[in-house]
Enzyme design. Structure first.
Site, PDB file in Angstrom:
ATOM      1  N   THR A  32       0.847  32.046  14.882  1.00 57.90           N
ATOM      2  CA  THR A  32       1.286  32.310  13.519  1.00 57.90           C
ATOM      3  C   THR A  32       2.801  32.324  13.375  1.00 57.90           C
ATOM      4  O   THR A  32       3.322  32.045  12.293  1.00 57.90           O
ATOM      5  CB  THR A  32       0.747  33.661  13.028  1.00 57.90           C
ATOM      6  OG1 THR A  32       1.221  34.700  13.905  1.00 57.90           O
ATOM      7  CG2 THR A  32      -0.780  33.664  13.014  1.00 57.90           C
ATOM      8  N   GLU A  95      -5.798  30.174  13.930  1.00 59.30           N
ATOM      9  CA  GLU A  95      -4.483  30.788  14.061  1.00 59.30           C
ATOM     10  C   GLU A  95      -4.591  32.019  14.956  1.00 59.30           C
ATOM     11  O   GLU A  95      -5.513  32.827  14.812  1.00 59.30           O
ATOM     12  CB  GLU A  95      -3.944  31.208  12.690  1.00 59.30           C
ATOM     13  CG  GLU A  95      -3.568  30.052  11.774  1.00 59.30           C
ATOM     14  CD  GLU A  95      -2.162  29.532  12.031  1.00 59.30           C
ATOM     15  OE1 GLU A  95      -1.467  30.087  12.914  1.00 59.30           O
ATOM     16  OE2 GLU A  95      -1.764  28.576  11.332  1.00 59.30           O
ATOM     17  N   HIS A 133      -1.575  22.532  18.188  1.00 54.64           N
ATOM     18  CA  HIS A 133      -0.836  21.920  17.083  1.00 54.64           C
ATOM     19  C   HIS A 133       0.279  21.026  17.617  1.00 54.64           C
ATOM     20  O   HIS A 133       0.560  19.957  17.076  1.00 54.64           O
ATOM     21  CB  HIS A 133      -0.257  23.042  16.209  1.00 54.64           C
ATOM     22  CG  HIS A 133       0.035  22.630  14.805  1.00 54.64           C
ATOM     23  ND1 HIS A 133       0.706  23.448  13.925  1.00 54.64           N
ATOM     24  CD2 HIS A 133      -0.247  21.505  14.103  1.00 54.64           C
ATOM     25  CE1 HIS A 133       0.822  22.844  12.757  1.00 54.64           C
ATOM     26  NE2 HIS A 133       0.249  21.665  12.840  1.00 54.64           N
TER      27      HIS A 133
END
Length: 228
Positions: A32, A95, A133
């Site tokens: 996050t 997340e 990611h």
């Protein structure tokens, strides 16, 4: 939204339909980079922010279900994996409450592992479909970062770790695995090392090329496995 037992429903308005009949075949892991899970929840559920994920896991192991798995959450953004440029439509986003500066909590990892087992079973996603990611957006994103324990997931069959193979063409081998075609080799090397060699520094080495060859070998590219 259907919420599995043991999770807290915290619906986000930030989602849409998956495009062109896509179904999840990837799971994208994030951190996050915020001060708390509460702050992350506020942002992921703020219509003005236009970002979301399917799940958020607090560092104490609490799992928040934000977007139904069948829907398209807005977590991946620009990038690609295995030639897919609309990763949001092809993935489920998770997340993790972590600011990127240190290890992930054991309770959080235990919760992630349980969550992954369910998602992978429901959508028939193999360990090669669990990515970061930073993998699909090298240079633009750096999460889940060098502290994320990929080896731990790989040892459990929830991600992959390559064999050491005869070094080959580094960029081509990473593209065989799924990485996007990046023109700047330093960006690609940085993303690769963040996941597979976080302790490494300096220019591209035979150690990097040997692990990249191991990734390519998983997809049928002929490489000789060497002693690790």
């Amino acid at each position: 939204m259907t919420t599995p037992i043991g999770r807290l429903s915290h619906p986000s308005p930030n989602f849409g339909q998956r495009r062109e009949g896509a179904v999840p075949r990837l799971i994208v892991l994030h951190f996050t980079a915020m001060k708390s899970a509460e702050a992350a929840l506020d942002r992921l559920c703020d219509p003005a922010a236009e970002v979301s994920a399917h799940y958020l896991i607090d560092d104490d192991g609490t799992v928040y279900a934000l977007v139904d798995e069948a829907m398209r959450a807005w977590h991946a953004g620009a990038g690609s994996w295995q030639g897919c440029h609309d990763v949001n439509s092809a993935s489920i986003g998770i997340e993790l409450d972590n600011d990127g500066s240190g290890p992930f909590a054991d309770a959080q990892m235990a919760a992630l592992e349980i969550l992954l087992d369910g998602i992978m079973a429901r959508w028939d996603i193999g360990p090669d479909g669990v990515i970061g990611h930073q993998d699909m957006a090298p240079g633009r994103k750096s999460d889940p970062g060098p502290f994320f324990p990929w080896r731990r997931l790989a040892a459990q069959g929830r991600a992959i770790w390559p064999d050491v193979c005869t070094p080959g063409d580094f960029q081509r081998d990473l593209q065989c695995f799924g990485y996007p075609d990046i023109t700047d080799p330093e960006i690609l090397l940085s993303a690769f090392r963040a996941r597979f060699r976080p302790e490494a520094s300096g220019p591209l080495s035979d150690e990097d090329r040997a692990l990249a060859a191991g990734l390519a070998a998983r997809f049928g590219v002929d490489r000789d496995v060497q002693e690790a």
